[in-house]
Design an enzyme around this catalytic site. Structure first.
Site, PDB file in Angstrom:
ATOM      1  N   LYS A   1       0.756  -1.146  -0.014  1.00 16.20           N
ATOM      2  CA  LYS A   1       0.102   0.001   0.165  1.00 16.20           C
ATOM      3  C   LYS A   1       0.797   1.318   0.084  1.00 16.20           C
ATOM      4  O   LYS A   1       1.790   1.482   0.840  1.00 16.20           O
ATOM      5  CB  LYS A   1      -0.874  -0.150   1.135  1.00 16.20           C
ATOM      6  CG  LYS A   1      -1.700   1.242   1.310  1.00 16.20           C
ATOM      7  CD  LYS A   1      -2.692   1.130   2.426  1.00 16.20           C
ATOM      8  CE  LYS A   1      -2.399   1.734   3.930  1.00 16.20           C
ATOM      9  NZ  LYS A   1      -2.237   3.342   3.633  1.00 16.20           N
TER      10      LYS A   1
ATOM     11  N   ASP B   1      -3.444   4.450  -1.996  1.00 13.67           N
ATOM     12  CA  ASP B   1      -4.459   4.632  -1.026  1.00 13.67           C
ATOM     13  C   ASP B   1      -4.323   6.238  -1.104  1.00 13.67           C
ATOM     14  O   ASP B   1      -3.884   6.879  -0.005  1.00 13.67           O
ATOM     15  CB  ASP B   1      -3.996   4.294   0.495  1.00 13.67           C
ATOM     16  CG  ASP B   1      -4.960   4.579   1.518  1.00 13.67           C
ATOM     17  OD1 ASP B   1      -5.872   5.009   1.316  1.00 13.67           O
ATOM     18  OD2 ASP B   1      -4.594   4.197   2.687  1.00 13.67           O
TER      19      ASP B   1
ATOM     20  N   LYS C   1      -7.489   8.246  -1.185  1.00 11.70           N
ATOM     21  CA  LYS C   1      -8.527   8.666  -0.815  1.00 11.70           C
ATOM     22  C   LYS C   1      -9.189   9.995  -1.430  1.00 11.70           C
ATOM     23  O   LYS C   1      -9.301  11.009  -0.672  1.00 11.70           O
ATOM     24  CB  LYS C   1      -8.491   8.831   0.736  1.00 11.70           C
ATOM     25  CG  LYS C   1      -8.120   7.691   1.474  1.00 11.70           C
ATOM     26  CD  LYS C   1      -8.238   8.167   2.959  1.00 11.70           C
ATOM     27  CE  LYS C   1      -7.675   6.711   3.889  1.00 11.70           C
ATOM     28  NZ  LYS C   1      -6.284   6.497   4.057  1.00 11.70           N
TER      29      LYS C   1
ATOM     30  N   ASP D   1     -13.330  15.054  -4.310  1.00 16.31           N
ATOM     31  CA  ASP D   1     -13.402  16.214  -5.195  1.00 16.31           C
ATOM     32  C   ASP D   1     -14.736  16.259  -6.125  1.00 16.31           C
ATOM     33  O   ASP D   1     -15.449  15.241  -5.890  1.00 16.31           O
ATOM     34  CB  ASP D   1     -12.183  16.600  -6.017  1.00 16.31           C
ATOM     35  CG  ASP D   1     -11.731  17.986  -6.298  1.00 16.31           C
ATOM     36  OD1 ASP D   1     -12.615  18.666  -6.337  1.00 16.31           O
ATOM     37  OD2 ASP D   1     -10.759  18.335  -6.024  1.00 16.31           O
TER      38      ASP D   1
ATOM     39  N   THR E   1     -11.367   5.162  10.443  1.00 14.17           N
ATOM     40  CA  THR E   1     -11.280   4.730  12.000  1.00 14.17           C
ATOM     41  C   THR E   1     -10.801   5.755  12.829  1.00 14.17           C
ATOM     42  O   THR E   1     -11.087   5.243  14.298  1.00 14.17           O
ATOM     43  CB  THR E   1     -10.494   3.377  11.968  1.00 14.17           C
ATOM     44  OG1 THR E   1      -9.284   3.501  11.357  1.00 14.17           O
ATOM     45  CG2 THR E   1     -11.470   2.138  11.178  1.00 14.17           C
TER      46      THR E   1
ATOM     47  N   GLY F   1       0.646  -2.491   8.699  1.00 13.92           N
ATOM     48  CA  GLY F   1       1.853  -1.515   8.650  1.00 13.92           C
ATOM     49  C   GLY F   1       3.009  -1.891   9.728  1.00 13.92           C
ATOM     50  O   GLY F   1       4.027  -2.790   9.419  1.00 13.92           O
ATOM     51  N   ARG F   2       3.032  -1.215  10.805  1.00  8.73           N
ATOM     52  CA  ARG F   2       4.239  -1.255  11.719  1.00  8.73           C
ATOM     53  C   ARG F   2       4.288  -2.809  12.289  1.00  8.73           C
ATOM     54  O   ARG F   2       5.634  -2.861  12.568  1.00  8.73           O
ATOM     55  CB  ARG F   2       3.754  -0.281  12.946  1.00  8.73           C
ATOM     56  CG  ARG F   2       3.756   1.189  12.572  1.00  8.73           C
ATOM     57  CD  ARG F   2       3.431   1.939  13.553  1.00  8.73           C
ATOM     58  NE  ARG F   2       1.902   2.162  13.041  1.00  8.73           N
ATOM     59  CZ  ARG F   2       0.863   2.805  14.013  1.00  8.73           C
ATOM     60  NH1 ARG F   2       1.328   3.650  14.668  1.00  8.73           N
ATOM     61  NH2 ARG F   2      -0.309   2.549  13.624  1.00  8.73           N
TER      62      ARG F   2
HETATM   63  O1  C5P Z   1       0.815   0.479  11.135  1.00  6.91           O
HETATM   64  P1  C5P Z   1      -0.456  -0.238  11.103  1.00  6.91           P
HETATM   65  O2  C5P Z   1      -0.834  -1.512  10.802  1.00  6.91           O
HETATM   66  O3  C5P Z   1      -1.379   0.663  12.089  1.00  6.91           O
HETATM   67  O4  C5P Z   1      -1.141   0.722   9.871  1.00  6.91           O
HETATM   68  C1  C5P Z   1      -2.273   0.653   9.114  1.00  6.91           C
HETATM   69  C2  C5P Z   1      -2.444   1.350   7.825  1.00  6.91           C
HETATM   70  O5  C5P Z   1      -3.657   1.454   7.266  1.00  6.91           O
HETATM   71  C3  C5P Z   1      -1.798   2.772   7.855  1.00  6.91           C
HETATM   72  O6  C5P Z   1      -1.191   3.150   6.362  1.00  6.91           O
HETATM   73  C4  C5P Z   1      -3.108   3.600   7.911  1.00  6.91           C
HETATM   74  O7  C5P Z   1      -2.915   5.012   7.456  1.00  6.91           O
HETATM   75  C5  C5P Z   1      -3.957   2.778   7.347  1.00  6.91           C
HETATM   76  N1  C5P Z   1      -5.295   2.903   7.666  1.00  6.91           N
HETATM   77  C6  C5P Z   1      -5.947   2.671   8.886  1.00  6.91           C
HETATM   78  N2  C5P Z   1      -7.252   2.897   9.133  1.00  6.91           N
HETATM   79  C7  C5P Z   1      -8.213   3.134   8.203  1.00  6.91           C
HETATM   80  C8  C5P Z   1      -7.663   3.428   6.839  1.00  6.91           C
HETATM   81  C9  C5P Z   1      -6.361   3.390   6.735  1.00  6.91           C
HETATM   82  O8  C5P Z   1      -5.260   2.425   9.770  1.00  6.91           O
HETATM   83  N3  C5P Z   1      -9.376   3.300   8.595  1.00  6.91           N
END
Ligand code: C5P
Length: 239
Positions: free
Chosen positions: A32, A59, A61, A64, A122, A213-214
């Site tokens: 992503k 991603d 989003k 417009d 979220t 992500g992390r």
């Molecule tokens: O590090 P982590 O697993 O929390 O990352 C989640 C990823 O999903 C991040 O890139 C965050 O911006 C994205 N995201 C999210 N919640 C959402 C939409 C996108 O955590 N509702």
């Protein structure tokens, strides 16, 4: 085997190149790319990742007027992204225009990128939604409403919390994709995510894609963590 989508939340190509060295060169990933990276590295980051054999969920989003979103989507389709998204709050006409733009930008030999709608972020609480957006209903009801609008506009699915998947799947006819972030292995830290589920639970609930992500990007051994999450997501282990 389903692959978790790895959120490449880095701000430069060199950081990503370093991160990817943890993975075998033959491991095709689904990644992503978000605003942080895209706005600094531009479209070239997408073409580079695609050339390296990875699938890309862009991603951005978009939100417009319909014509602007349609034209932007034509360009994103030409870039060869596999999946992208808009804010459902932009309205049904905007979502229809986004879909049209993606189809127009996709060459005849290729498949149109998957298009998802973001329902309520979220990070938005019910109180914030009511005060800031003056949407005087429950968060759950707003999410379902946006999911229905996205389905009516012909979109492929939504980005939502795993905890909302069951109700969304009940409210719209399938196939309808629910892509869910906020994933953590059992006994792992939560970072700033509030409503988390394990990969195994996300699988049981019916998420179609998970974004992680992390837990992978900040891991000591990113490839090992990725494989653990992938196994749990495929129901092979308990994580
Ligand atoms: O590090 P982590 O697993 O929390 O990352 C989640 C990823 O999903 C991040 O890139 C965050 O911006 C994205 N995201 C999210 N919640 C959402 C939409 C996108 O955590 N509702």
């Amino acid at each position: 085997m389903n692959r978790p989508i790895i959120a490449l939340d880095f701000s430069s190509k060199s950081e990503i190149a370093d991160f990817l060295t943890y993975f075998p060169a033959t491991e095709a990933l689904y990644v992503k790319v978000g605003m942080e990276l895209y706005y600094q590295e531009g479209p070239a980051i997408v073409t580079w990742l695609k050339k390296s054999g990875h699938e890309v969920f862009l991603d951005l989003k978009l939100h417009d007027i319909p014509t602007t979103v349609q034209k932007a989507m034509q360009g994103l389709a030409k870039l060869g992204v596999n999946m992208t998204n808009v804010h459902a709050a932009g309205g049904k006409k905007m979502m229809e225009a986004a879909l049209k733009g993606l189809s127009e930008g996709t060459s005849k030999k290729l498949i149109r990128p998957t298009l998802l709608a973001v329902t309520q972020l979220t990070s938005t609480s019910e109180a914030q939604m009511q005060q800031d957006q003056l949407i005087l209903t429950s968060l759950e009801e707003s999410v379902i409403h946006y999911a229905k609008s996205a389905a009516e506009a012909g979109l492929d699915g939504v980005v939502c919390s795993a905890l909302e998947v069951a109700n969304i799947k009940k409210a719209v006819s399938s196939p309808f994709i629910c892509l869910t972030p906020g994933i953590r292995l059992k006994n792992a830290g939560t970072d700033d995510q509030k409503r988390i589920v394990t990969p195994k639970k996300a699988h049981e609930i019916g998420s179609d894609y998970i974004v992680v992500g992390r837990p992978v990007t900040q891991a000591k051994n990113p490839y090992q963590s990725y494989l653990e999450i992938k196994s749990a997501w495929n129901g092979e282990t308990n994580g």
